[in-house]
Design a protein around this motif. Sequence first.
Motif, PDB file in Angstrom:
ATOM      1  N   PRO A 167       0.792  -1.229   0.000  1.00  0.00           N
ATOM      2  CA  PRO A 167       0.000   0.000   0.000  1.00  0.00           C
ATOM      3  C   PRO A 167       0.827   1.284   0.000  1.00  0.00           C
ATOM      4  O   PRO A 167       0.334   2.325  -0.390  1.00  0.00           O
ATOM      5  N   LEU A 168       2.079   1.219   0.416  1.00  0.00           N
ATOM      6  CA  LEU A 168       2.921   2.418   0.469  1.00  0.00           C
ATOM      7  C   LEU A 168       3.859   2.519  -0.734  1.00  0.00           C
ATOM      8  O   LEU A 168       4.788   3.318  -0.725  1.00  0.00           O
ATOM      9  N   MET A 169       3.591   1.739  -1.783  1.00  0.00           N
ATOM     10  CA  MET A 169       4.490   1.698  -2.932  1.00  0.00           C
ATOM     11  C   MET A 169       4.766   3.092  -3.490  1.00  0.00           C
ATOM     12  O   MET A 169       5.904   3.437  -3.783  1.00  0.00           O
ATOM     13  N   ASN A 170       3.765   3.896  -3.643  1.00  0.00           N
ATOM     14  CA  ASN A 170       3.940   5.228  -4.228  1.00  0.00           C
ATOM     15  C   ASN A 170       3.871   6.326  -3.180  1.00  0.00           C
ATOM     16  O   ASN A 170       3.596   7.475  -3.504  1.00  0.00           O
ATOM     17  N   ASP A 171       4.103   5.987  -1.936  1.00  0.00           N
ATOM     18  CA  ASP A 171       4.040   6.952  -0.841  1.00  0.00           C
ATOM     19  C   ASP A 171       5.386   6.955  -0.125  1.00  0.00           C
ATOM     20  O   ASP A 171       5.557   6.336   0.914  1.00  0.00           O
ATOM     21  N   ARG A 172       6.364   7.666  -0.719  1.00  0.00           N
ATOM     22  CA  ARG A 172       7.728   7.665  -0.163  1.00  0.00           C
ATOM     23  C   ARG A 172       7.746   8.182   1.268  1.00  0.00           C
ATOM     24  O   ARG A 172       8.448   7.649   2.115  1.00  0.00           O
ATOM     25  N   GLY A 173       6.972   9.243   1.543  1.00  0.00           N
ATOM     26  CA  GLY A 173       6.939   9.777   2.903  1.00  0.00           C
ATOM     27  C   GLY A 173       6.356   8.768   3.871  1.00  0.00           C
ATOM     28  O   GLY A 173       6.839   8.607   4.993  1.00  0.00           O
ATOM     29  N   GLY A 174       5.318   8.074   3.469  1.00  0.00           N
ATOM     30  CA  GLY A 174       4.696   7.057   4.314  1.00  0.00           C
ATOM     31  C   GLY A 174       5.641   5.918   4.624  1.00  0.00           C
ATOM     32  O   GLY A 174       5.605   5.337   5.713  1.00  0.00           O
ATOM     33  N   ARG A 175       6.505   5.573   3.679  1.00  0.00           N
ATOM     34  CA  ARG A 175       7.482   4.504   3.910  1.00  0.00           C
ATOM     35  C   ARG A 175       8.493   4.883   5.000  1.00  0.00           C
ATOM     36  O   ARG A 175       9.098   4.015   5.609  1.00  0.00           O
TER      37      ARG A 175
END
Length: 149
Positions: free
Chosen positions: A86-94
């Motif tokens: 789910p965080l593949m395109n969410d660099r900040g979330g990673r």
Amino acid sequence: MTGGLESFDAHWAWLGLGLILAVAEMVIPGVFLIWLAGAAIVTGVLAWAVPLGLPLQIVVFAVLAILAVFTGRRYLRANPVEPADPLMNDRGGRLVGETVVVTHAIDGGTGRVRQGDGEWLARGPDAEPGTRMRVSGHDGAVLIVEHLH
């Protein structure tokens, strides 16, 4: 000379359209074209098995396409596709939970931090360069940081 519309087998056109739409769904995923592809393929099989005129084939395709789209939407609403990451395109979330190092002092609530080989804008409590902090969240491309406990 034979040829022209009298020898045209419409079922091949429907099957070809179905395959083209299925390939387009793979190239441009959106879970919409696949239902139209299914309707075209079923129309092609039906046109091959039962002698239908082209106007009736078009009506069959339209009805099947509408039914397929609405049935598919209902199914996907009841059974949503869960992404593998789910965080593949969410660099900040990673980065939430990761440790970062302040590179430009956080003064007045804003500064810059480094994580790995990237530098990010950061918001959080005042801290001097070299201070290690933890990422507690993000607001777009701005990391929200806090002191390590």
